[in-house]
Design an enzyme around this catalytic site. Structure first.
Site, PDB file in Angstrom:
ATOM      1  N   GLY A  11       0.800  -1.223   0.000  1.00 24.80           N
ATOM      2  CA  GLY A  11       0.000   0.000   0.000  1.00 24.80           C
ATOM      3  C   GLY A  11       0.828   1.265   0.000  1.00 24.80           C
ATOM      4  O   GLY A  11       1.928   1.323   0.554  1.00 24.80           O
ATOM      5  N   ARG A  15      -2.806   8.749   3.142  1.00 23.20           N
ATOM      6  CA  ARG A  15      -3.120   9.599   4.293  1.00 23.20           C
ATOM      7  C   ARG A  15      -1.890   9.903   5.138  1.00 23.20           C
ATOM      8  O   ARG A  15      -1.918  10.818   5.964  1.00 23.20           O
ATOM      9  CB  ARG A  15      -4.202   8.924   5.150  1.00 23.20           C
ATOM     10  CG  ARG A  15      -5.576   8.930   4.482  1.00 23.20           C
ATOM     11  CD  ARG A  15      -6.536   7.981   5.173  1.00 23.20           C
ATOM     12  NE  ARG A  15      -6.691   8.281   6.582  1.00 23.20           N
ATOM     13  CZ  ARG A  15      -7.304   7.475   7.448  1.00 23.20           C
ATOM     14  NH1 ARG A  15      -7.802   6.323   7.036  1.00 23.20           N
ATOM     15  NH2 ARG A  15      -7.403   7.814   8.717  1.00 23.20           N
ATOM     16  N   THR A  79      -7.093  -6.330  -0.961  1.00 24.70           N
ATOM     17  CA  THR A  79      -6.352  -7.340  -0.202  1.00 24.70           C
ATOM     18  C   THR A  79      -6.401  -8.703  -0.877  1.00 24.70           C
ATOM     19  O   THR A  79      -5.424  -9.457  -0.844  1.00 24.70           O
ATOM     20  CB  THR A  79      -6.933  -7.444   1.211  1.00 24.70           C
ATOM     21  OG1 THR A  79      -8.356  -7.664   1.129  1.00 24.70           O
ATOM     22  CG2 THR A  79      -6.666  -6.178   2.009  1.00 24.70           C
ATOM     23  N   ASN A 170     -14.066  -7.499  12.416  1.00 24.69           N
ATOM     24  CA  ASN A 170     -13.013  -8.185  11.671  1.00 24.69           C
ATOM     25  C   ASN A 170     -11.704  -7.409  11.822  1.00 24.69           C
ATOM     26  O   ASN A 170     -11.635  -6.208  11.540  1.00 24.69           O
ATOM     27  CB  ASN A 170     -13.418  -8.280  10.196  1.00 24.69           C
ATOM     28  CG  ASN A 170     -12.341  -8.911   9.348  1.00 24.69           C
ATOM     29  OD1 ASN A 170     -11.476  -9.624   9.834  1.00 24.69           O
ATOM     30  ND2 ASN A 170     -12.403  -8.653   8.046  1.00 24.69           N
ATOM     31  N   LYS A 350      35.599  12.392  19.638  1.00 20.68           N
ATOM     32  CA  LYS A 350      35.273  11.837  18.324  1.00 20.68           C
ATOM     33  C   LYS A 350      36.318  10.795  17.924  1.00 20.68           C
ATOM     34  O   LYS A 350      37.516  11.089  17.895  1.00 20.68           O
ATOM     35  CB  LYS A 350      35.211  12.963  17.288  1.00 20.68           C
ATOM     36  CG  LYS A 350      35.017  12.509  15.846  1.00 20.68           C
ATOM     37  CD  LYS A 350      36.313  12.662  15.062  1.00 20.68           C
ATOM     38  CE  LYS A 350      36.130  12.138  13.633  1.00 20.68           C
ATOM     39  NZ  LYS A 350      37.416  12.172  12.878  1.00 20.68           N
ATOM     40  N   ASN A 376      45.126  13.990  32.732  1.00 24.83           N
ATOM     41  CA  ASN A 376      44.260  15.106  33.103  1.00 24.83           C
ATOM     42  C   ASN A 376      44.311  16.159  32.006  1.00 24.83           C
ATOM     43  O   ASN A 376      45.386  16.656  31.667  1.00 24.83           O
ATOM     44  CB  ASN A 376      44.679  15.725  34.429  1.00 24.83           C
ATOM     45  CG  ASN A 376      43.665  16.753  34.906  1.00 24.83           C
ATOM     46  OD1 ASN A 376      42.719  16.443  35.602  1.00 24.83           O
ATOM     47  ND2 ASN A 376      43.866  18.011  34.507  1.00 24.83           N
ATOM     48  N   ASN A 385      42.973  18.105  14.979  1.00 31.42           N
ATOM     49  CA  ASN A 385      43.186  16.893  14.190  1.00 31.42           C
ATOM     50  C   ASN A 385      43.035  17.071  12.695  1.00 31.42           C
ATOM     51  O   ASN A 385      43.321  16.148  11.929  1.00 31.42           O
ATOM     52  CB  ASN A 385      42.213  15.795  14.663  1.00 31.42           C
ATOM     53  CG  ASN A 385      40.756  16.223  14.515  1.00 31.42           C
ATOM     54  OD1 ASN A 385      40.421  17.389  14.695  1.00 31.42           O
ATOM     55  ND2 ASN A 385      39.886  15.286  14.199  1.00 31.42           N
ATOM     56  N   ARG A 439      54.820  28.741  24.266  1.00 32.31           N
ATOM     57  CA  ARG A 439      54.076  30.004  24.252  1.00 32.31           C
ATOM     58  C   ARG A 439      55.080  31.146  24.316  1.00 32.31           C
ATOM     59  O   ARG A 439      56.226  30.977  24.752  1.00 32.31           O
ATOM     60  CB  ARG A 439      53.114  30.077  25.440  1.00 32.31           C
ATOM     61  CG  ARG A 439      53.786  30.056  26.790  1.00 32.31           C
ATOM     62  CD  ARG A 439      52.794  29.887  27.916  1.00 32.31           C
ATOM     63  NE  ARG A 439      53.464  29.955  29.219  1.00 32.31           N
ATOM     64  CZ  ARG A 439      53.028  29.359  30.320  1.00 32.31           C
ATOM     65  NH1 ARG A 439      51.924  28.626  30.268  1.00 32.31           N
ATOM     66  NH2 ARG A 439      53.669  29.483  31.470  1.00 32.31           N
TER      67      ARG A 439
END
Length: 456
Positions: A11, A15, A79, A170, A350, A376, A385, A439
């Site tokens: 079917g 609807r 059917t 039915n 990830k 840590n 990455n 740095r």
């Protein structure tokens, strides 16, 4: 006795107002047609033929893993016509064929077994499922003989006043003696207002040949079909209740079952506590003694025992024992988080491995990395990455301390027992037992503001 099944799935479902074939709309994470196939298999029926029509290739693609066969219904002419399209599948078989619909996913294996057993033990040539409802308006009524056999099925519009008071309807699900069905199916006529061939007419043909027809009533909710989005929601609500009740009966605490969404193939260990708003999808496995605080989404993942999760997303990953995740963490596919790890707020992982007892407490991104044990990560650490073309790997050893606002420029390796100073951008390998500082040296220029008259 040989048993097989024909499943009506051709079917269009106008609807539903969808480009997706109706039977492929999902209920609790699984396509409706696959719910029915799995139920039939649970009931012991291995030989299943799916009748496809509109969207046939999509239906085949979604059901292929179930190892079913297919018949094609080019035009949807009712059917009875659908079952006629499965004639080649049925030819040469002797025994019982169950006929079910791919848009009624709430039927249970117990009911399928009862239907077939009732059919075969009473020597019926056709047996139908029915339901007793308080308001049968619009449904075809089942008229029984005094001995309980089915006398006829009458559509609502054709009922007399007395027949309208009958509340047995039915359900549109049947089983037949295969040879009797094959002998009857070619005798169907489409001489009705809709110009369609109805499977219910097979019942009349069998009766006219003196054959016995049986009917067995079941709860109406088992036979609920889906023809609209509203009905899809109604069926989903029933399925969720069943799933949630199953888990609660097996030792899982759901604080608000009506607002907890668990898919049909999820496994959950006892003494796990799940707060409302959680969505658990796919083939997720959750161990014992976990706590899922509100509003997490977990899909196709393994959550080992003793894990606590708060308001986070976990996809296609594994979380080790006694680890805590969240709030607001994002564990992306192919991640393996070890035992007693801390993945804190606004942390994204990830395709990475995080070793046992490592702490990644907040505002950190780890991608394409292997991280050792007892590390840590300071706030604001980023594993850089991606160079714009290729994803590169970062390796962090055991007992590494990474200061806040550190950038690890992949590919790079940080060896065991090393420290990285806060604010560093690491581009070269860090030897073990060393301190890396990357740095600019701080310079203070005194009275700089005063000399430029910038003071407000």
């Amino acid at each position: 006795m040989y048993n097989c099944a024909v499943l009506l799935a051709a079917g269009e479902g106008k609807r539903m107002k969808s480009a997706t074939p109706k039977v492929l709309h999902k209920v609790c994470g699984k396509e409706m047609v696959n719910h029915v196939i799995d139920t039939l298999r649970e009931a012991g029926i291995e030989d299943i033929n799916v009748i496809v029509g509109r969207g046939a290739e999509k239906v085949k693609e979604s059901t292929h893993s179930r190892k079913v066969s297919y018949s094609f219904q080019e035009k949807q002419l009712g059917t009875g016509h659908a079952v006629k399209c499965a004639k080649e599948f049925l030819l040469g078989k002797k025994g019982t064929v169950a006929v079910f619909t791919g848009d009624a996913p709430l039927i249970t294996a117990d009911t399928v077994k009862k239907l077939i057993s009732f059919h075969e033990s009473n020597g019926y040539k056709g047996t139908m499922l029915t339901s007793i409802v308080q308001n049968p308006y619009g449904y075809g009524r089942v008229i029984r003989k005094n001995n309980g056999e089915v006398n006829k099925i009458i559509e609502h519009k054709d009922c007399t006043e007395e027949e309208l008071r009958i509340n047995e309807i039915n359900a549109g699900m049947y089983c037949f003696d295969i040879e009797a069905l094959l002998n009857s199916i070619d005798k169907l006529s489409n001489g009705n207002a809709q110009g369609e061939y109805y499977l219910t007419d097979v019942i009349e043909i069998l009766k006219s040949n003196g054959q016995k027809i049986g009917a067995i009533p079941v709860e109406f909710e088992e036979t609920m079909g889906v023809n609209s989005r509203l009905q899809l929601a109604d069926v989903g609500k029933v399925m969720r209740r069943r799933i949630n009740n199953y888990h609660m009966e097996n030792g899982v605490t759901l604080l608000d079952p009506e607002n907890t969404y668990i898919n049909s193939e999820v496994e959950i260990g006892r003494d796990t506590i799940i707060y409302p708003g959680n969505i658990i999808e796919g083939k997720t496995v959750i161990g014992e003694n976990c706590i899922l605080y509100p509003n997490s989404r977990i899909e196709d993942s393994v959550i080992e025992k003793g894990v606590t999760i708060q308001s986070s997303v976990i996809l296609e990953s594994r979380i080790g024992e006694n680890t805590t995740v969240g709030p607001f963490a994002y564990i992306r596919p192919e991640s393996i988080i070890g035992e007693s790890v801390r993945i804190g707020d606004f942390v994204e992982v990830k395709k990475s491995v995080i070793g046992n007892n490592t702490k990644v407490s907040h505002l950190t991104y780890i991608g394409d990395a292997e991280v050792g044990e007892k590390c840590n990560f300071g706030c604001g650490t980023v594993v850089v990455n991606y160079d714009g073309k290729v994803k590169h790997k970062t390796i962090v050893g055991n007992n590494v301390f990474i200061g806040c606002n550190t950038n690890l420029i992949s590919p790079v390796k940080v060896n065991d027992n090393s420290y990285i100073a806060a604010g560093s951008t690491i581009t070269e390998e860090v030897p073990g037992n060393s301190l890396a500082i990357a740095r600019a040296r701080q310079i203070n220029k005194e009275e700089w503001v005063t000399k430029r008259e910038l003071k407000k």
